[in-house]
Write a protein that holds these residues in place. Sequence first.
Motif, PDB file in Angstrom:
ATOM      1  N   ASP A  61       0.825  -1.030   0.065  1.00  0.00           N
ATOM      2  CA  ASP A  61      -0.097   0.034  -0.002  1.00  0.00           C
ATOM      3  C   ASP A  61       0.997   1.185   0.025  1.00  0.00           C
ATOM      4  N   ILE A  62       0.812   2.078  -1.029  1.00  0.00           N
ATOM      5  CA  ILE A  62       1.374   3.296  -1.051  1.00  0.00           C
ATOM      6  C   ILE A  62       0.816   4.641  -0.991  1.00  0.00           C
ATOM      7  N   THR A  63      -0.536   4.522  -0.661  1.00  0.00           N
ATOM      8  CA  THR A  63      -1.681   5.725  -0.562  1.00  0.00           C
ATOM      9  C   THR A  63      -1.235   6.533   0.530  1.00  0.00           C
ATOM     10  N   ASN A  64      -0.317   6.127   1.541  1.00  0.00           N
ATOM     11  CA  ASN A  64       0.252   6.987   2.485  1.00  0.00           C
ATOM     12  C   ASN A  64       0.920   8.107   2.091  1.00  0.00           C
ATOM     13  N   GLN A  65       1.600   7.841   0.838  1.00  0.00           N
ATOM     14  CA  GLN A  65       2.573   8.621   0.276  1.00  0.00           C
ATOM     15  C   GLN A  65       2.134   9.987  -0.410  1.00  0.00           C
ATOM     16  N   ARG A  66       2.790  11.199  -0.327  1.00  0.00           N
ATOM     17  CA  ARG A  66       2.430  12.394  -0.909  1.00  0.00           C
ATOM     18  C   ARG A  66       3.734  12.928  -1.600  1.00  0.00           C
ATOM     19  N   ALA A  67       3.514  13.402  -2.618  1.00  0.00           N
ATOM     20  CA  ALA A  67       4.686  13.957  -3.493  1.00  0.00           C
ATOM     21  C   ALA A  67       5.251  15.108  -2.820  1.00  0.00           C
ATOM     22  N   ARG A  68       6.570  15.045  -2.732  1.00  0.00           N
ATOM     23  CA  ARG A  68       7.476  16.441  -2.233  1.00  0.00           C
ATOM     24  C   ARG A  68       8.636  16.573  -3.309  1.00  0.00           C
ATOM     25  N   LEU A  69       9.093  17.670  -3.075  1.00  0.00           N
ATOM     26  CA  LEU A  69      10.490  18.084  -3.866  1.00  0.00           C
ATOM     27  C   LEU A  69      11.402  17.863  -3.104  1.00  0.00           C
ATOM     28  N   PHE A  70      12.550  17.691  -3.841  1.00  0.00           N
ATOM     29  CA  PHE A  70      13.728  17.253  -3.367  1.00  0.00           C
ATOM     30  C   PHE A  70      14.479  18.541  -2.236  1.00  0.00           C
ATOM     31  N   GLU A  71      15.074  18.533  -1.433  1.00  0.00           N
ATOM     32  CA  GLU A  71      15.433  19.665  -0.908  1.00  0.00           C
ATOM     33  C   GLU A  71      17.039  19.427  -0.390  1.00  0.00           C
ATOM     34  N   ILE A  72      17.599  20.612  -0.405  1.00  0.00           N
ATOM     35  CA  ILE A  72      19.137  20.636  -0.167  1.00  0.00           C
ATOM     36  C   ILE A  72      19.384  19.847   0.913  1.00  0.00           C
ATOM     37  N   THR A  73      18.571  20.183   2.221  1.00  0.00           N
ATOM     38  CA  THR A  73      18.912  19.547   3.472  1.00  0.00           C
ATOM     39  C   THR A  73      18.718  17.842   3.392  1.00  0.00           C
ATOM     40  N   ASP A  74      18.136  17.342   2.276  1.00  0.00           N
ATOM     41  CA  ASP A  74      18.100  15.847   2.140  1.00  0.00           C
ATOM     42  C   ASP A  74      19.517  15.255   2.275  1.00  0.00           C
ATOM     43  N   PHE A  75      20.560  15.846   1.498  1.00  0.00           N
ATOM     44  CA  PHE A  75      21.814  15.715   1.453  1.00  0.00           C
ATOM     45  C   PHE A  75      22.508  15.221   2.899  1.00  0.00           C
ATOM     46  N   LYS A  76      21.839  15.887   3.865  1.00  0.00           N
ATOM     47  CA  LYS A  76      22.482  15.702   5.292  1.00  0.00           C
ATOM     48  C   LYS A  76      21.797  14.796   5.924  1.00  0.00           C
ATOM     49  N   GLU A  77      20.251  14.686   5.601  1.00  0.00           N
ATOM     50  CA  GLU A  77      19.210  13.845   6.405  1.00  0.00           C
ATOM     51  C   GLU A  77      19.526  12.246   6.013  1.00  0.00           C
ATOM     52  N   TYR A  78      19.856  12.060   4.664  1.00  0.00           N
ATOM     53  CA  TYR A  78      19.806  10.690   4.289  1.00  0.00           C
ATOM     54  C   TYR A  78      21.404  10.129   4.064  1.00  0.00           C
ATOM     55  N   ASP A  79      21.515   8.759   4.151  1.00  0.00           N
ATOM     56  CA  ASP A  79      22.770   8.181   4.073  1.00  0.00           C
ATOM     57  C   ASP A  79      23.046   7.675   2.690  1.00  0.00           C
ATOM     58  N   ILE A  80      22.053   7.318   1.943  1.00  0.00           N
ATOM     59  CA  ILE A  80      22.196   6.620   0.437  1.00  0.00           C
ATOM     60  C   ILE A  80      20.815   7.563  -0.184  1.00  0.00           C
ATOM     61  N   ILE A  81      21.096   8.406  -1.449  1.00  0.00           N
ATOM     62  CA  ILE A  81      20.146   8.895  -2.064  1.00  0.00           C
ATOM     63  C   ILE A  81      20.301   8.250  -3.455  1.00  0.00           C
ATOM     64  N   TYR A  82      19.341   7.426  -3.812  1.00  0.00           N
ATOM     65  CA  TYR A  82      19.154   6.682  -5.246  1.00  0.00           C
ATOM     66  C   TYR A  82      18.299   7.448  -6.157  1.00  0.00           C
ATOM     67  N   ALA A  83      19.066   7.852  -7.413  1.00  0.00           N
ATOM     68  CA  ALA A  83      18.324   8.355  -8.626  1.00  0.00           C
ATOM     69  C   ALA A  83      17.616   7.394  -9.467  1.00  0.00           C
ATOM     70  N   MET A  84      16.552   7.715  -9.955  1.00  0.00           N
ATOM     71  CA  MET A  84      15.977   6.525 -10.684  1.00  0.00           C
ATOM     72  C   MET A  84      16.425   6.489 -12.228  1.00  0.00           C
ATOM     73  N   ASP A  85      17.059   7.778 -12.475  1.00  0.00           N
ATOM     74  CA  ASP A  85      17.627   7.760 -13.942  1.00  0.00           C
ATOM     75  C   ASP A  85      18.810   8.704 -13.961  1.00  0.00           C
ATOM     76  N   ASN A  86      19.510   8.778 -15.132  1.00  0.00           N
ATOM     77  CA  ASN A  86      20.683   9.527 -15.384  1.00  0.00           C
ATOM     78  C   ASN A  86      20.271  11.237 -15.257  1.00  0.00           C
ATOM     79  N   HIS A  87      19.274  11.513 -15.731  1.00  0.00           N
ATOM     80  CA  HIS A  87      18.798  12.818 -15.598  1.00  0.00           C
ATOM     81  C   HIS A  87      18.636  13.559 -14.079  1.00  0.00           C
ATOM     82  N   VAL A  88      18.112  12.643 -13.374  1.00  0.00           N
ATOM     83  CA  VAL A  88      17.947  13.098 -11.951  1.00  0.00           C
ATOM     84  C   VAL A  88      19.465  13.012 -11.256  1.00  0.00           C
ATOM     85  N   LEU A  89      20.211  11.616 -11.572  1.00  0.00           N
ATOM     86  CA  LEU A  89      21.507  11.488 -11.108  1.00  0.00           C
ATOM     87  C   LEU A  89      22.250  12.883 -11.325  1.00  0.00           C
ATOM     88  N   ASN A  90      22.294  13.459 -12.557  1.00  0.00           N
ATOM     89  CA  ASN A  90      23.124  14.625 -12.918  1.00  0.00           C
ATOM     90  C   ASN A  90      22.736  15.993 -12.166  1.00  0.00           C
TER      91      ASN A  90
END
Length: 150
Positions: A61-90
């Motif tokens: 069930d993924i209906t608990n989720q709501r879309a949000r924008l990536f924030e610069i603070t996420d670089f501090k908050e998370y240990d691993i950040i997975y990009a779904m494609d090369n555009h997002v990675l870059n």
Amino acid sequence: MTKILMVCLGNICRSPLAEGILQFKVDESKVQVDSAGMDNYHEGELPDERSIQVADENLIDITNQRARLFEITDFKEYDIIYAMDNHVLNKLLELAPSKEAKEKVKLILDEVFPDEELDVPDPYYDSIYAFRNVYKMLDEACDIIIQKLD
Ligand code: 4NP
């Protein structure tokens, strides 16, 4: 606690599935998963109904989720950040404020096919079959991510 962030463009198709699959497979007291998007077109929205359907077909069930924008603070908050494609990675590598932040960013399918630089294809303008294909790719990637965490 390991914190993992899944990132795509809209945070309504691919990364909500990646979040849902990985969170379903791990011990919540050990691994925390979230997702975000690189653009704000769909901020605050539920995942795409086709992602909800495909997750549901797999008893997630993924209906608990709501879309949000990536924030610069996420670089501090998370240990691993997975990009779904090369555009997002870059885009993430461009935004990363430090070497340490850059090192957290990985392409998710590199876990399955190392160094092949493959994208999880954007299924937004495609059919339910494309969403099922995305699910399979992410399911395989998540199994490898979990093995590495152990
Ligand atoms: P996602 O898919 O990045 O996997 O969430 C998309 C969702 C919406 C759009 C593009 C991709 N869009 O252009 O609105």
